[in-house]
Design a protein around this motif. Structure first.
Motif, PDB file in Angstrom:
ATOM      1  N   UNK A   7      13.629   9.894  50.141  1.00 28.93           N
ATOM      2  CA  UNK A   7      12.413  10.354  49.473  1.00 28.93           C
ATOM      3  C   UNK A   7      11.685   9.140  48.912  1.00 28.93           C
ATOM      4  N   UNK A   8      10.373   9.077  49.126  1.00 37.07           N
ATOM      5  CA  UNK A   8       9.588   7.927  48.691  1.00 37.07           C
ATOM      6  C   UNK A   8       8.389   8.387  47.871  1.00 37.07           C
ATOM      7  N   UNK A   9       7.679   7.437  47.295  1.00 36.41           N
ATOM      8  CA  UNK A   9       6.539   7.757  46.432  1.00 36.41           C
ATOM      9  C   UNK A   9       5.213   7.682  47.166  1.00 36.41           C
TER      10      UNK A   9
ATOM     11  N   UNK B 234      11.328  10.505  54.397  1.00 38.70           N
ATOM     12  CA  UNK B 234      10.674   9.381  55.069  1.00 38.70           C
ATOM     13  C   UNK B 234      11.699   8.515  55.800  1.00 38.70           C
ATOM     14  N   UNK B 235      11.422   8.141  57.073  1.00 35.16           N
ATOM     15  CA  UNK B 235      12.404   7.364  57.827  1.00 35.16           C
ATOM     16  C   UNK B 235      12.233   5.852  57.641  1.00 35.16           C
ATOM     17  N   UNK B 236      13.339   5.149  57.667  1.00 36.38           N
ATOM     18  CA  UNK B 236      13.365   3.687  57.634  1.00 36.38           C
ATOM     19  C   UNK B 236      14.207   3.176  58.803  1.00 36.38           C
ATOM     20  N   UNK B 237      13.815   2.022  59.359  1.00 35.65           N
ATOM     21  CA  UNK B 237      14.695   1.317  60.287  1.00 35.65           C
ATOM     22  C   UNK B 237      15.946   0.898  59.516  1.00 35.65           C
TER      23      UNK B 237
ATOM     24  N   UNK C  56      14.246   0.284  52.059  1.00 36.37           N
ATOM     25  CA  UNK C  56      14.179   0.378  50.607  1.00 36.37           C
ATOM     26  C   UNK C  56      12.969   1.172  50.158  1.00 36.37           C
ATOM     27  N   UNK C  57      13.080   1.782  49.005  1.00 38.97           N
ATOM     28  CA  UNK C  57      12.031   2.691  48.529  1.00 38.97           C
ATOM     29  C   UNK C  57      11.137   2.074  47.459  1.00 38.97           C
TER      30      UNK C  57
END
Length: 479
Positions: free
Chosen positions: A327-329, A340-343, A293-294
């Motif tokens: 895309x994240x902040x 940006x990578x997330x599991x 989640x972002x």
């Protein structure tokens, strides 16, 4: 009328004046006893105790720390988020005052204590059918074994808690003292206790078709992993229990991503899974939001190393199921904010995410390791190639035993990423220091903390709060 019976310290054996847990240590707990004098007087109370055992899989250890401990301490992921306790874990500089370590000790022994209530007192429930009592003993034995297996892997020598103490008095103090102030038992004794509980589960737990409960197939699978993990592994036993699993009718799912989409719960590959049933249920799977989640920087950020491993192998299928980019902040030292990578294996955010405690591919690769260790290289690689075929990767071969073991370990890295296995795999195979001391960032530079890992750091410290409460606990070397 119910009477509150308290676990108390030596100084208060003769006078109970507080409902607080004086020692703040495990497995001492507070419970209630019916006016009949029985801890579990009815079938309903017994089933309630069983529900509390399974509800532990909705707690912080299994929803968050299980995954973080298994992957963020390795080359699979970075700590992520902004918690200094987690950074200590990720960077191999844990202190004995680390609150994550303390809470995990507490959670594990609390889970064990819940099992002990069933194992010690379920026979008191006179209106519960004998067959159900036996089944509950099998279930509680396996959950206790699973938690103790985690404890011995994290801390080495640990207490073996077998009694849920409900009352302390002059007559029973000598008997309950070892439970009130437990000592650490040698790993060999701990593994013997785990094995005995698994064997009980094989005899008494529900059939393997009950995938959301501790079951016979899961007992076989856990025994295979236990015999592969204990000091001086017994590869013959590993093969025996792997074969028992493989004979149980399990099959690999054709589509790897179906393992994690919650549309295929209790599938043919599942041996034992925690069943997220939504908010308000015993297992409301809140842990997903810790990794995906972002809205804020998440825990367990996928590493450059893992993504490079997928790329080197051409493993598009498993990478896509394991990692998603957004895309994240925020920015950090590892990834740009635009991609940006997330599991991604824990991805369902309505509280209904299931997760695996044991699944078939894990056991197939454990058997492959046992075969390689006993010089059956061809048989080992045949199992590896079955796992690879599911994700459309070509067959591979090994030149010798050492090469086969390295290939199996890499296959486990890709197959089981973010499922809580990597740290224990690296320790079990003796590869942790060799591999983790060479971790690199995206520019190929060795990470500044990689050199912190040494033999002492392969075990966690006994939490200082537990040592302060229990003078019989000793500390691990290096802390």
């Amino acid at each position: 009328m119910k009477n509150i019976m308290l676990m108390i310290s030596a100084s208060t054996v003769l006078s109970v004046s507080s409902c607080s847990n004086y020692l703040d240590t495990e497995p001492i707990k507070e419970t209630t006893v019916e006016s009949t004098g029985k801890v579990i007087a009815t079938a309903a109370e017994g089933e309630s105790r069983m529900t509390s055992i399974y509800a532990s899989f909705g707690g912080e250890y299994w929803q968050l720390d299980y995954f973080f401990n298994g992957d963020a301490q390795t080359d699979n992921s970075y700590a992520g988020s902004d918690n200094t306790q987690n950074f200590q874990q990720d960077e191999y500089r844990i202190l004995s005052t680390n609150t994550n370590v303390s809470r995990d000790w507490g959670y594990i022994y609390d889970n064990i204590n819940k099992c002990n209530f069933i194992l010690n007192y379920i026979d008191e429930a006179k209106d519960l059918p004998a067959a159900r009592k036996e089944e509950m003993i099998g279930e509680a034995s396996l959950v206790r074994a699973l938690n103790l297996f985690h404890a011995v892997q994290l801390w080495g020598d640990v207490p073996i808690a077998t009694k849920a103490v409900v009352n302390v008095n002059q007559d029973n103090f000598d008997e309950v003292y070892p439970q009130l102030y437990p000592t650490r038992k040698p790993k060999a004794e701990v593994y013997a206790a785990i094995i005995a509980d698994c064997e009980t589960a094989i005899q008494k737990a529900p059939a393997s078709t009950y995938k959301f409960r501790a079951n016979k197939g899961a007992a076989n699978a856990l025994l295979a992993k236990v015999y592969a993990t204990k000091d001086n592994p017994d590869w013959g036993k590993v093969k025996q229990y792997c074969d028992a699993v493989l004979a149980g009718g399990y099959t690999l799912l054709a589509n790897y991503d179906n393992l994690f989409d919650t549309a295929h719960e209790g599938n043919s590959e599942s041996i034992w899974e925690a069943n997220g049933e939504g908010w308000g249920s015993p297992i409301g799977a809140w842990g997903t939001s810790m990794f995906y989640g972002t809205d804020w920087k998440k825990f367990m950020t996928p590493s450059n190393d893992l993504i490079q491993t997928f790329a080197n192998e051409g493993d598009v299928v498993r990478e896509k199921s394991s990692i998603i980019r957004k895309e994240v902040s925020w920015t950090d030292n590892y990834w740009a904010s635009a991609n940006y990578p997330f599991a991604y294996k824990m991805r369902i955010t309505d509280g209904k995410q299931n997760f695996y405690l044991l699944r078939l591919a894990d056991i197939m690769l454990i058997k492959a390791e046992a075969l390689a260790q006993t010089e059956d290289i061809e048989g080992a690689m045949a199992l590896v190639n079955q796992v690879r075929a599911r994700v459309e990767l070509p067959k591979i071969s090994a030149a010798n035993k050492a090469n086969a073991l390295d290939l199996i370990l890499k296959e486990r890295k890709m197959e089981l990423a973010f499922e809580g296995h990597r740290w224990f795999d690296l320790k079990r195979t003796g590869k942790a220091i060799e591999i983790l001391s060479k971790q690199k960032d995206g520019n190929g530079v060795i990470l500044p903390y990689a050199g912190n890992l040494n033999q002492n750091r392969l075990l966690w410290p006994v939490p200082q709060t537990k040592k302060d409460a229990n003078p019989n606990l000793t500390q691990n070397p290096g802390y």
